[in-house]
Design a protein around this motif. Sequence first.
Motif, mmCIF file in Angstrom:
data_model
loop_
_atom_site.group_PDB
_atom_site.id
_atom_site.type_symbol
_atom_site.label_atom_id
_atom_site.label_comp_id
_atom_site.label_asym_id
_atom_site.label_seq_id
_atom_site.Cartn_x
_atom_site.Cartn_y
_atom_site.Cartn_z
ATOM 1 N N SER A 187 9.498 -7.540 -1.584
ATOM 2 C CA SER A 187 9.752 -6.124 -1.328
ATOM 3 C C SER A 187 11.091 -5.674 -1.916
ATOM 4 N N PHE A 188 12.082 -6.562 -1.916
ATOM 5 C CA PHE A 188 13.400 -6.204 -2.464
ATOM 6 C C PHE A 188 13.320 -5.919 -3.959
ATOM 7 N N PHE A 189 12.473 -6.684 -4.662
ATOM 8 C CA PHE A 189 12.366 -6.504 -6.118
ATOM 9 C C PHE A 189 11.200 -5.590 -6.495
ATOM 10 N N GLY A 190 10.649 -4.885 -5.502
ATOM 11 C CA GLY A 190 9.633 -3.894 -5.806
ATOM 12 C C GLY A 190 8.265 -4.448 -6.098
ATOM 13 N N VAL A 191 8.003 -5.702 -5.692
ATOM 14 C CA VAL A 191 6.692 -6.312 -5.896
ATOM 15 C C VAL A 191 5.836 -6.060 -4.659
ATOM 16 N N ASP A 192 4.593 -5.695 -4.860
ATOM 17 C CA ASP A 192 3.697 -5.423 -3.734
ATOM 18 C C ASP A 192 3.634 -6.631 -2.812
ATOM 19 N N VAL A 193 3.734 -6.406 -1.504
ATOM 20 C CA VAL A 193 3.735 -7.522 -0.559
ATOM 21 C C VAL A 193 2.349 -8.097 -0.351
ATOM 22 N N GLY A 194 1.310 -7.433 -0.868
ATOM 23 C CA GLY A 194 -0.037 -7.974 -0.778
ATOM 24 C C GLY A 194 -0.786 -7.471 0.443
ATOM 25 N N PRO A 195 -2.082 -7.775 0.522
ATOM 26 C CA PRO A 195 -2.923 -7.199 1.586
ATOM 27 C C PRO A 195 -2.767 -7.862 2.948
ATOM 28 N N GLU A 196 -2.376 -9.130 3.013
ATOM 29 C CA GLU A 196 -2.399 -9.845 4.285
ATOM 30 C C GLU A 196 -1.486 -9.225 5.344
ATOM 31 N N PRO A 197 -0.218 -8.880 5.034
ATOM 32 C CA PRO A 197 0.623 -8.280 6.077
ATOM 33 C C PRO A 197 0.085 -6.941 6.587
ATOM 34 N N LEU A 204 -5.205 0.466 12.865
ATOM 35 C CA LEU A 204 -4.622 1.471 13.764
ATOM 36 C C LEU A 204 -5.343 2.812 13.600
ATOM 37 N N PRO A 205 -5.106 3.759 14.487
ATOM 38 C CA PRO A 205 -5.715 5.087 14.316
ATOM 39 C C PRO A 205 -5.432 5.634 12.914
ATOM 40 N N PRO A 206 -6.426 6.262 12.286
ATOM 41 C CA PRO A 206 -6.313 6.648 10.871
ATOM 42 C C PRO A 206 -5.065 7.437 10.523
ATOM 43 N N GLU A 207 -4.631 8.318 11.419
ATOM 44 C CA GLU A 207 -3.482 9.171 11.094
ATOM 45 C C GLU A 207 -2.164 8.399 11.030
ATOM 46 N N LEU A 208 -2.153 7.139 11.497
ATOM 47 C CA LEU A 208 -0.922 6.340 11.489
ATOM 48 C C LEU A 208 -0.944 5.204 10.477
ATOM 49 N N VAL A 209 -2.049 5.027 9.797
ATOM 50 C CA VAL A 209 -2.158 3.889 8.874
ATOM 51 C C VAL A 209 -1.192 4.028 7.702
ATOM 52 N N ALA A 210 -1.198 5.183 7.032
ATOM 53 C CA ALA A 210 -0.400 5.339 5.813
ATOM 54 C C ALA A 210 1.089 5.156 6.083
ATOM 55 N N CYS A 211 1.628 5.798 7.126
ATOM 56 C CA CYS A 211 3.067 5.685 7.376
ATOM 57 C C CYS A 211 3.436 4.271 7.816
ATOM 58 N N THR A 212 2.546 3.604 8.558
ATOM 59 C CA THR A 212 2.838 2.239 9.007
ATOM 60 C C THR A 212 2.818 1.260 7.844
ATOM 61 N N VAL A 213 1.811 1.383 6.981
ATOM 62 C CA VAL A 213 1.740 0.512 5.795
ATOM 63 C C VAL A 213 2.962 0.741 4.909
ATOM 64 N N HIS A 214 3.364 1.989 4.766
ATOM 65 C CA HIS A 214 4.567 2.292 3.977
ATOM 66 C C HIS A 214 5.793 1.606 4.570
ATOM 67 N N ALA A 215 5.925 1.663 5.898
ATOM 68 C CA ALA A 215 7.083 1.042 6.541
ATOM 69 C C ALA A 215 7.084 -0.468 6.340
ATOM 70 N N VAL A 216 5.918 -1.087 6.495
ATOM 71 C CA VAL A 216 5.844 -2.550 6.399
ATOM 72 C C VAL A 216 5.961 -3.022 4.952
ATOM 73 N N SER A 217 5.871 -2.120 4.003
ATOM 74 C CA SER A 217 6.116 -2.465 2.599
ATOM 75 C C SER A 217 7.595 -2.420 2.249
ATOM 76 N N SER A 218 8.421 -2.000 3.199
ATOM 77 C CA SER A 218 9.845 -1.775 2.949
ATOM 78 C C SER A 218 10.649 -3.073 3.007
ATOM 79 N N ALA A 219 11.580 -3.220 2.093
ATOM 80 C CA ALA A 219 12.481 -4.381 2.121
ATOM 81 C C ALA A 219 13.350 -4.370 3.362
ATOM 82 N N ALA A 220 13.663 -3.171 3.870
ATOM 83 C CA ALA A 220 14.493 -3.075 5.075
ATOM 84 C C ALA A 220 13.808 -3.734 6.264
#
Length: 323
Positions: A187-197, A204-220
Amino acid sequence: MTATRNQWVAAALGAAALAPIAVKQAVNRLAPPEGAPGEFVEFDGERVHALVNREGDGPTVVFESGLSCPCTEWAWVLRGIDGRFPYVVYDRPGNGWSPARGRRGAAKTNDVTAGLLAALGLPAPYVFVGHSVGGLVARAFAAGRPDQVAGLVLAESSHPDQGSRVPAQREALLMVRHNISNLRLRSFFGVDVGPEPMRYFRALPPELVACTVHAVSSAAVWRGAAMEFDVWESRWAKEVRDKPLPGDLPVAVLTAGVNADPQHLVLQRELAELSDVHRHTVVDGADHNGLVMHREPAAEIVGAIEWAATARVPVLEPLNRPR
């Protein structure tokens, strides 16, 4: 065709010119993710992201999430208690959308939770609900502030001795450490973390999937997970190991039925037996993360919250009899 000396020099100069840009982009990836679904609460130098509901009767329900899990992991549980219990589910600093503030022991982490509850004006008593390592944090709060806690729900909670007593879990912890390091670098070098995480978060409920996936893709988030993993082993487990809970505190333990080896079940029963008032439920068909993030097993957590909120027997004052 062989490159000329001038071509090699030009390529090297071009790479040198791009290097600061690449470094800046990598450093920017350590910033907390955008698109937070809740509110930010500022207190005592902290800035904490939380989902808050003040409607309902009974004690306020406080949620402690698992390692690297944004607070949205509880979405199905929140739907089950919405309008019936006030609640707050938040991102510990370094998790989800909350900025990191360094490594902290369990007691210091509890101080952040207490500060958040005070800033929100949500008075005790509380029912604490913890998933995975969040169970250690919830247990520490209940042991350190017993007068403020009405009940405790542990969903596939970590046990302070799991790494030392169960060889399979010790090996699993080594794999978790390896995976966190790998995902942190990717994630730090901008490489996709992949589907497993992302597998569980997509349930999760559909309205929360996109923001949650975005957060879990974050290096932070993965940087925060690495810091929490370190203190989980070195400090959290030690801090809670010898701190007893009140004997009359309702403790509900939920254990995933999938791949629950006998030694894991022994540790889970020990967690339930921390109190004289307890119940232990093995949830068939659920695994460690699906217990919280899949809709059907999450209903078992809702039932455990309802039980923990009402199971404590009140102490009756003696009657003043006339002489």
